[in-house]
Motif scaffolding. Structure first.
Motif, mmCIF file in Angstrom:
data_model
loop_
_atom_site.group_PDB
_atom_site.id
_atom_site.type_symbol
_atom_site.label_atom_id
_atom_site.label_comp_id
_atom_site.label_asym_id
_atom_site.label_seq_id
_atom_site.Cartn_x
_atom_site.Cartn_y
_atom_site.Cartn_z
ATOM 1 N N LEU A 93 0.829 -1.206 0.000
ATOM 2 C CA LEU A 93 0.000 0.000 0.000
ATOM 3 C C LEU A 93 0.863 1.255 0.000
ATOM 4 C CD1 LEU A 93 -3.261 0.772 1.773
ATOM 5 C CD2 LEU A 93 -1.332 2.280 2.293
ATOM 6 N N LEU A 94 0.459 2.217 -0.803
ATOM 7 C CA LEU A 94 1.084 3.540 -0.836
ATOM 8 C C LEU A 94 0.212 4.505 -0.052
ATOM 9 C CD1 LEU A 94 3.141 5.645 -1.942
ATOM 10 C CD2 LEU A 94 1.581 5.931 -3.890
ATOM 11 N N GLU A 95 0.784 5.125 0.988
ATOM 12 C CA GLU A 95 0.083 6.160 1.743
ATOM 13 C C GLU A 95 0.660 7.511 1.357
ATOM 14 O OE1 GLU A 95 -0.915 7.691 6.284
ATOM 15 O OE2 GLU A 95 0.511 6.071 5.981
ATOM 16 N N PHE B 148 8.465 6.210 -7.977
ATOM 17 C CA PHE B 148 8.215 4.778 -8.037
ATOM 18 C C PHE B 148 7.861 4.373 -9.466
ATOM 19 C CE2 PHE B 148 6.556 6.207 -3.833
ATOM 20 C CZ PHE B 148 7.570 5.665 -3.047
ATOM 21 N N ALA B 149 8.175 3.133 -9.786
ATOM 22 C CA ALA B 149 7.847 2.605 -11.108
ATOM 23 C C ALA B 149 6.357 2.303 -11.207
ATOM 24 C CB ALA B 149 8.650 1.333 -11.363
ATOM 25 N N GLU B 150 5.882 2.154 -12.424
ATOM 26 C CA GLU B 150 4.493 1.770 -12.644
ATOM 27 C C GLU B 150 4.203 0.422 -11.979
ATOM 28 O OE1 GLU B 150 3.586 1.812 -16.786
ATOM 29 O OE2 GLU B 150 4.135 3.927 -17.051
ATOM 30 N N ARG B 151 2.991 0.296 -11.473
ATOM 31 C CA ARG B 151 2.508 -0.950 -10.869
ATOM 32 C C ARG B 151 3.321 -1.381 -9.648
ATOM 33 N NH1 ARG B 151 0.311 -4.792 -15.830
ATOM 34 N NH2 ARG B 151 -0.714 -3.121 -17.015
ATOM 35 N N SER B 152 3.824 -0.412 -8.905
ATOM 36 C CA SER B 152 4.613 -0.732 -7.712
ATOM 37 C C SER B 152 3.752 -1.124 -6.516
ATOM 38 C CB SER B 152 5.477 0.465 -7.321
ATOM 39 O OG SER B 152 6.449 0.747 -8.299
ATOM 40 N N PHE B 153 2.476 -0.738 -6.532
ATOM 41 C CA PHE B 153 1.607 -0.953 -5.366
ATOM 42 C C PHE B 153 0.275 -1.538 -5.811
ATOM 43 C CE2 PHE B 153 4.384 2.686 -4.642
ATOM 44 C CZ PHE B 153 5.024 2.317 -3.475
ATOM 45 N N GLU C 144 -0.703 10.556 -10.709
ATOM 46 C CA GLU C 144 0.539 9.891 -10.314
ATOM 47 C C GLU C 144 0.261 8.641 -9.485
ATOM 48 O OE1 GLU C 144 4.477 10.469 -10.272
ATOM 49 O OE2 GLU C 144 3.276 10.298 -12.089
ATOM 50 N N VAL C 145 -0.704 8.736 -8.588
ATOM 51 C CA VAL C 145 -1.058 7.571 -7.778
ATOM 52 C C VAL C 145 -1.542 6.440 -8.675
ATOM 53 C CG1 VAL C 145 -2.667 6.697 -6.039
ATOM 54 C CG2 VAL C 145 -1.546 8.910 -5.695
ATOM 55 N N ARG C 146 -2.392 6.760 -9.636
ATOM 56 C CA ARG C 146 -2.887 5.719 -10.548
ATOM 57 C C ARG C 146 -1.736 5.095 -11.334
ATOM 58 N NH1 ARG C 146 -4.737 5.419 -15.815
ATOM 59 N NH2 ARG C 146 -4.561 7.676 -16.095
ATOM 60 N N ARG C 147 -0.768 5.902 -11.726
ATOM 61 C CA ARG C 147 0.378 5.385 -12.512
ATOM 62 C C ARG C 147 1.124 4.294 -11.760
ATOM 63 N NH1 ARG C 147 5.700 5.994 -12.513
ATOM 64 N NH2 ARG C 147 5.682 7.608 -10.893
ATOM 65 N N VAL C 148 1.259 4.449 -10.442
ATOM 66 C CA VAL C 148 2.083 3.496 -9.687
ATOM 67 C C VAL C 148 1.254 2.346 -9.104
ATOM 68 C CG1 VAL C 148 3.753 5.298 -9.144
ATOM 69 C CG2 VAL C 148 1.939 4.779 -7.494
ATOM 70 N N LEU C 149 -0.050 2.322 -9.407
ATOM 71 C CA LEU C 149 -0.900 1.234 -8.933
ATOM 72 C C LEU C 149 -1.071 0.163 -10.005
ATOM 73 C CD1 LEU C 149 -3.735 3.179 -7.064
ATOM 74 C CD2 LEU C 149 -1.844 1.888 -6.050
ATOM 75 N N PHE D 22 -17.563 15.228 6.130
ATOM 76 C CA PHE D 22 -16.450 15.062 5.197
ATOM 77 C C PHE D 22 -16.840 13.960 4.218
ATOM 78 C CE2 PHE D 22 -15.570 12.497 8.941
ATOM 79 C CZ PHE D 22 -15.153 11.270 8.443
ATOM 80 N N VAL D 23 -16.038 13.788 3.194
ATOM 81 C CA VAL D 23 -16.373 12.844 2.130
ATOM 82 C C VAL D 23 -15.279 11.797 1.978
ATOM 83 C CG1 VAL D 23 -16.942 12.588 -0.327
ATOM 84 C CG2 VAL D 23 -17.658 14.652 0.913
ATOM 85 N N GLN D 24 -15.690 10.546 1.866
ATOM 86 C CA GLN D 24 -14.749 9.451 1.612
ATOM 87 C C GLN D 24 -15.123 8.790 0.294
ATOM 88 O OE1 GLN D 24 -14.409 5.538 4.007
ATOM 89 N NE2 GLN D 24 -12.728 6.831 4.749
ATOM 90 N N ALA D 25 -14.144 8.687 -0.572
ATOM 91 C CA ALA D 25 -14.351 8.058 -1.879
ATOM 92 C C ALA D 25 -13.482 6.825 -1.985
ATOM 93 C CB ALA D 25 -14.021 9.038 -2.998
ATOM 94 N N HIS D 26 -13.947 5.866 -2.781
ATOM 95 C CA HIS D 26 -13.070 4.758 -3.149
ATOM 96 C C HIS D 26 -13.289 4.423 -4.608
ATOM 97 C CE1 HIS D 26 -16.693 2.388 -1.985
ATOM 98 N NE2 HIS D 26 -16.272 1.526 -2.902
ATOM 99 N N ALA D 27 -12.234 3.923 -5.236
ATOM 100 C CA ALA D 27 -12.257 3.646 -6.666
ATOM 101 C C ALA D 27 -11.255 2.548 -6.975
ATOM 102 C CB ALA D 27 -11.931 4.903 -7.450
ATOM 103 N N THR D 28 -11.351 2.040 -8.193
ATOM 104 C CA THR D 28 -10.493 0.933 -8.625
ATOM 105 C C THR D 28 -9.688 1.330 -9.852
ATOM 106 O OG1 THR D 28 -12.208 -0.610 -7.872
ATOM 107 C CG2 THR D 28 -10.503 -1.506 -9.292
ATOM 108 N N VAL D 29 -8.496 0.781 -9.955
ATOM 109 C CA VAL D 29 -7.641 0.987 -11.117
ATOM 110 C C VAL D 29 -7.803 -0.191 -12.071
ATOM 111 C CG1 VAL D 29 -5.250 1.158 -11.922
ATOM 112 C CG2 VAL D 29 -5.978 2.384 -9.862
ATOM 113 N N TYR D 30 -7.965 0.103 -13.355
ATOM 114 C CA TYR D 30 -8.046 -0.969 -14.369
ATOM 115 C C TYR D 30 -6.850 -0.879 -15.293
ATOM 116 C CZ TYR D 30 -12.788 -2.291 -13.111
ATOM 117 O OH TYR D 30 -13.895 -2.759 -12.451
#
Length: 273
Positions: A43-45, A105-110, A131-136, A265-273
C-alpha cells in the motif's frame, strides 16, 4: 522533486505533531469503518505525515506493507520516531520524502493506496491522483478522504468563530489548497481514469445525546483552530480581536449544556483498471 517543508497552516511544532496523532485516533472509527484492503499487500500512503494513520493501517490490515510518502522532512522524522516505538510495525513500513505529484516509483509498484486530509493542501490534486494511478497495479483499490469545510456548524451562534473560519478557508485557497475538495472527489477520480468510483458523506453530529464526546470534540476543534492563529494574523487574514473573540466563543460553546457540533467530510473509493 520539491524538498524541505512546505507551507502548512498548522505548522510543524511538537504540539501540532501530537495533535495529528490524537486526530487520527479520534477519527479512526469514522474513517476506517468502511475501508477494506483485503487481498492487498503493498500500500502507498500519500501524505503520511507523522505516521499516525500508518500505524492504524498496519494494525487493521496485518498483511499490508505500507510505503508512506510526505514532502515534509519534519513530519517524516516524527513518523519514524512514532512507528519505531511500536515493535509490531517493524519491517512492515518504509518512509520516503517525495513530492506526491512526481512519485519516485515505477508503474505498478503498489496494489492499494490511501490518501486522507492531503489533497486539500495540494495545488494540483488531479496531478497527484494521476501519479497515484500510474504506480498502482490493475485491480488496485484506492481510498481518498477529504474535508468539506462549508459543512461546519456550531451552536450557540459564534460570529467571531465564523469570521475566523472563513479567514482560515480563504488562507487555504490563497495558498493553493481547497478546503471544499471533498465534494469534488467523484469528478477528480473519474477525470483521473479511475473506475467504480463511489463516495460517501460521513457526518459527525454531536449534541446532548453524547455530551462527553461533544465536549472532547469541541476542545479538539479549538486546538486545531488556534494552531493557525499566528499564521492568519501574520498574513493579515484576521486581527487579534477576532482571535480572542473566537477563543471566548469556543470556551462558551464547550461549556454550554445545549451545544451542537456538526461537521461532514467525504470518503471516496475507486479501482484501477
Amino acid at each position: 522533486m520539491v524538498t524541505g517543508d512546505f507551507p502548512y497552516i498548522h505548522g510543524f511544532s511538537a504540539e501540532e505533531q501530537s495533535r495529528l496523532v490524537r486526530q487520527a485516533r479520534m477519527f479512526e472509527t469514522s474513517l476506517f469503518g468502511n475501508i477494506d484492503y483485503g487481498g492487498a499487500t503493498r500500500l502507498l500512503e500519500v501524505g503520511c505525515g507523522v505516521g499516525a494513520q500508518t500505524e492504524i493501517l498496519l494494525r487493521r490490515f496485518p498483511e499490508l506493507h505500507v510505503t508512506g510518502v510526505d514532502l515534509s522532512a519534519a513530519q517524516l522524522a516524527a513518523a519514524e520516531k512514532n512507528l519505531a516505538a511500536t515493535a509490531w510495525c517493524e519491517s512492515r513500513y518504509a518512509l520516503k520524502q517525495a513530492d506526491a505529484s512526481d512519485l519516485p516509483f515505477a508503474e505498478r509498484s503498489f496494489d492499494a493506496a490511501y490518501l486522507c486530509w492531503v489533497l486539500e493542501h495540494m495545488p494540483s490534486p488531479a496531478r497527484v491522483l494521476s501519479e497515484v494511478r500510474r504506480v498502482l497495479s490493475p485491480g488496485a483499490l484506492v481510498y481518498v478522504t477529504e474535508v468539506l469545510n462549508s459543512s461546519f456548524f456550531l451552536d450557540p451562534y459564534s460570529p467571531n468563530l465564523l469570521r475566523y473560519w472563513m479567514a482560515f478557508n480563504d488562507h487555504q485557497y490563497d495558498s493553493g489548497g481547497d478546503p471544499f475538495i471533498g465534494a469534488k472527489l467523484g469528478n477528480l477520480l473519474l477525470a483521473g481514469g479511475y473506475r467504480d468510483v463511489q463516495t460517501q458523506v460521513k457526518t459527525i453530529h454531536l449534541d446532548n445525546r453524547q455530551p462527553g464526546r461533544r465536549k472532547h470534540m469541541i476542545e479538539f476543534w479549538q486546538e486545531l483552530l488556534v494552531s493557525a492563529a499566528d499564521q492568519l494574523i501574520a498574513d493579515g487574514k484576521v486581527d487579534t480581536t477576532t482571535v480572542e473573540g473566537m477563543r471566548r466563543e469556543l470556551h462558551a460553546v464547550r461549556n454550554d449544556p445545549n451545544a451542537v457540533f456538526f461537521f461532514s467530510f467525504v470518503q471516496a473509493h475507486a479501482t484501477v483498471y
